[in-house]
Enzyme design. Sequence first.
Site, PDB file in Angstrom:
ATOM      1  N   SER A   1      14.523  21.078 -17.334  1.00  0.00           N
ATOM      2  CA  SER A   1      13.269  21.788 -17.559  1.00  0.00           C
ATOM      3  C   SER A   1      13.576  23.066 -18.322  1.00  0.00           C
ATOM      4  O   SER A   1      14.633  23.665 -18.137  1.00  0.00           O
ATOM      5  CB  SER A   1      12.649  22.128 -16.205  1.00  0.00           C
ATOM      6  OG  SER A   1      11.807  23.257 -16.313  1.00  0.00           O
TER       7      SER A   1
ATOM      8  N   HIS B   1       0.834  -1.220   0.000  1.00  0.00           N
ATOM      9  CA  HIS B   1       0.000   0.000   0.000  1.00  0.00           C
ATOM     10  C   HIS B   1       0.861   1.259   0.000  1.00  0.00           C
ATOM     11  O   HIS B   1       0.444   2.293   0.514  1.00  0.00           O
ATOM     12  CB  HIS B   1      -0.925   0.052   1.220  1.00  0.00           C
ATOM     13  CG  HIS B   1      -1.707  -1.205   1.457  1.00  0.00           C
ATOM     14  ND1 HIS B   1      -2.951  -1.434   0.946  1.00  0.00           N
ATOM     15  CD2 HIS B   1      -1.381  -2.336   2.153  1.00  0.00           C
ATOM     16  CE1 HIS B   1      -3.384  -2.626   1.325  1.00  0.00           C
ATOM     17  NE2 HIS B   1      -2.437  -3.198   2.038  1.00  0.00           N
TER      18      HIS B   1
END
Length: 431
Positions: free
Chosen positions: A279, A157
């Site tokens: 970026s 999980h």
Amino acid sequence: MATPLWQKTGSKIDAKIMRFLAGDDVLLDREFFLHDIAASKAHVEGLANIGVVNADEATALKRELDALATDFRNGTFVLDEHFEDGHSAIEARLTERLGDTGRKVHTGRSRNDQVLVATRLWLKEKLAALETHCKASARICLDRAAGESLPMPGYTHLQRAVVSSTSMWFAGFAEAFIDDAWRARQTRDWIDANPLGSAAGYGVNLKLDRDHTTRALGFARMQVSATYAQLSRGKFEMAVLEAIGSALLDLRRLAWDLSLFITGEFGFVHLPDEYTTGSSIMPNKRNPDVIELLRASYASVAAARTEIEQLLSLPSGYQRDLQFSKGGIFHGVHRGLMALELLPDLLVRMQWSDVAMRAAIEPAMYATDVAIEQAVQGVPFREAYRAAAETAASAGQGRTPERSLAARTSPGAHADLRLDVLRARLGGLEQ
Ligand code: ARG
């Protein structure tokens, strides 16, 4: 475009309709044009074996087919909108070079079995590449599982669960890619059937030498029924996409792990600069674009599979709908194989950060060890579980990740990885 093979004298075809029929079909046919030529050679040999073309004609046809393959490879022959499709282009070229002899090539065949056989040969080639890529990744995962092993958190999980190790991480993906290679092999065997000689889907009034074409093209068996050959179009393509998809689903989970592990928050893995990009606006960024595209590649395979599945709502016999199965399968298979080809190098070069992984192992992660140790002493497991839950925060007392891992003796877990079993399984696929 040259006059289509099927145009009868006197009829006139509307240009818009013609464009719609053609679409990008002829350009797509470039993908398996060489396979179509190879199948045409086998067909010519088969015709010679039953006396439909004589030995000289067969020799001339085969020579011109070879020349066409060479010209196509080096760009002297361009397969483009001058032709309706790749299949007609072969006949047009042979006719241009050999006159009436060229016009004999299509005796006893149809573009319907031509497209089937060319696709089948192409799919077999791609499955061989799939198997190779999966085996290469499996081999590296096995080597790295057997090499340096570092403790790391194991998650369920996405919550810290128990101590795990980099060996267990690699061993898991090793077995996954062995299964994927095996599935590629099985799928290749499953589709290894020759549809050439089924003609338009109902056979012809000639004793075609289908045994010869089966052997000459390297097929394991003949696809016997002329009607089944058509029924298998799309069905076999879907099986191939499922085989590739299976490997890409494993790759997707692996890429997901890596995209988490390389974040500042985890910091478990370092990737070489080639796998990241910058970026355009944020000077501080290094982005894991390669990993993200690896993760995304499954989408193209799934899309191709869905497209074919939707097309297959068809009655038996050839239907032109099937033409639309080509674009998707080429795109999906290319995307998938390109991604899988990159993986081995990435697996070799990714580096674990021991410090960050150790720091992420918290004491409560030993609670399962504590409970099971109690159970071994005779305490009913549910009671031991409850007691360990209450003291989870201090479960780490006197424990180390190494000790926890050394005690993980269940077969397939850290202390008994059985890499030799996996290696033997992979070895079995090397034959
Ligand atoms: N381009 C066609 C396809 O991919 C080839 C077969 C054409 N056959 C026909 N009867 N129109 O399906």
